[in-house]
Design a protein around this motif. Structure first.
Motif, PDB file in Angstrom:
ATOM      1  N   UNK A  88       0.829  -1.212   0.000  1.00  0.00           N
ATOM      2  CA  UNK A  88       0.000   0.000   0.000  1.00  0.00           C
ATOM      3  C   UNK A  88       0.862   1.261   0.000  1.00  0.00           C
ATOM      4  N   UNK A  89       1.943   1.239   0.749  1.00  0.00           N
ATOM      5  CA  UNK A  89       2.865   2.375   0.765  1.00  0.00           C
ATOM      6  C   UNK A  89       3.411   2.632  -0.637  1.00  0.00           C
ATOM      7  N   UNK A  90       3.760   1.576  -1.335  1.00  0.00           N
ATOM      8  CA  UNK A  90       4.263   1.695  -2.710  1.00  0.00           C
ATOM      9  C   UNK A  90       3.169   2.227  -3.630  1.00  0.00           C
ATOM     10  N   UNK A  91       1.976   1.720  -3.488  1.00  0.00           N
ATOM     11  CA  UNK A  91       0.885   2.140  -4.361  1.00  0.00           C
ATOM     12  C   UNK A  91       0.478   3.589  -4.138  1.00  0.00           C
ATOM     13  N   UNK A  92       0.614   4.075  -2.908  1.00  0.00           N
ATOM     14  CA  UNK A  92       0.070   5.382  -2.581  1.00  0.00           C
ATOM     15  C   UNK A  92       1.096   6.481  -2.339  1.00  0.00           C
ATOM     16  N   UNK A  93       2.357   6.150  -2.202  1.00  0.00           N
ATOM     17  CA  UNK A  93       3.322   7.221  -1.907  1.00  0.00           C
ATOM     18  C   UNK A  93       4.691   6.991  -2.540  1.00  0.00           C
ATOM     19  N   UNK A  94       5.267   5.837  -2.358  1.00  0.00           N
ATOM     20  CA  UNK A  94       6.629   5.572  -2.839  1.00  0.00           C
ATOM     21  C   UNK A  94       6.505   4.802  -4.153  1.00  0.00           C
ATOM     22  N   UNK A  97       8.907  -0.338  -9.908  1.00  0.00           N
ATOM     23  CA  UNK A  97       9.025  -0.088 -11.356  1.00  0.00           C
ATOM     24  C   UNK A  97       7.684  -0.331 -12.051  1.00  0.00           C
ATOM     25  N   UNK A  98       6.957  -1.372 -11.626  1.00  0.00           N
ATOM     26  CA  UNK A  98       5.643  -1.660 -12.200  1.00  0.00           C
ATOM     27  C   UNK A  98       4.657  -0.529 -11.923  1.00  0.00           C
ATOM     28  N   UNK A  99       4.716   0.048 -10.733  1.00  0.00           N
ATOM     29  CA  UNK A  99       3.798   1.120 -10.336  1.00  0.00           C
ATOM     30  C   UNK A  99       4.186   2.461 -10.951  1.00  0.00           C
ATOM     31  N   UNK A 100       5.446   2.659 -11.250  1.00  0.00           N
ATOM     32  CA  UNK A 100       5.929   3.967 -11.709  1.00  0.00           C
ATOM     33  C   UNK A 100       5.195   4.442 -12.958  1.00  0.00           C
ATOM     34  N   UNK A 101       4.846   3.546 -13.824  1.00  0.00           N
ATOM     35  CA  UNK A 101       4.141   3.928 -15.043  1.00  0.00           C
ATOM     36  C   UNK A 101       2.749   4.467 -14.792  1.00  0.00           C
TER      37      UNK A 101
END
Length: 130
Positions: free
Chosen positions: A7-13, A108-112
């Motif tokens: 969730x942290x990755x999805x919403x902030x980092x 990397x997957x989320x960055x796009x």
């Protein structure tokens, strides 16, 4: 990967630059620096650093202080209370090579999709189940 870290990755980092900045500020919790200073320290371009710092401040991981007479704001590490445990778990997982690889792959997957989430006014941090 731990669900609260996800969730942290999805919403902030949600970008490699933000992860790098989180690691810098977490390792140096008393650091106060301008975007130029952080760009020099991280060996990255000023534009991506400025954007990442602004977004981390919007999302509640960094504090942004604008001082009179300065042309750049100062950023410092001040994560919201609900980020403390996910950040702790992310940092602990980062020490494990396999988990670090999974973490990098996930970011990397989320960055796009990060710019689309911001443009649509996405909900940054709704709830975390620990």
């Amino acid at each position: 990967m731990d669900p609260c870290v996800q969730l942290l990755i999805e919403h902030a980092v949600d970008s490699p630059t933000k992860l790098h900045l989180l690691l810098i500020f977490h390792e140096n919790p008393r650091l106060e620096a301008t975007p130029t200073q952080i760009a020099e320290r991280s060996c990255r371009d000023i534009w991506s650093i400025t954007q990442a710092l602004d977004e981390l401040a919007e999302d509640g991981i960094l504090a942004c202080n604008i001082t009179r007479g300065s042309d750049q704001p100062l950023y410092s590490y001040l994560p919201r209370h609900d980020y403390l445990e996910p950040i702790r778990k992310l940092i602990c997982g980062y020490d494990d090579p396999l988990e670090r690889d999974m973490l990098h792959r996930s970011i990397r997957d989320r960055a796009g999709y990060a710019s689309f989430r911001r443009a649509s006014g996405g909900d940054y941090w709704t709830a975390v189940a620990y």
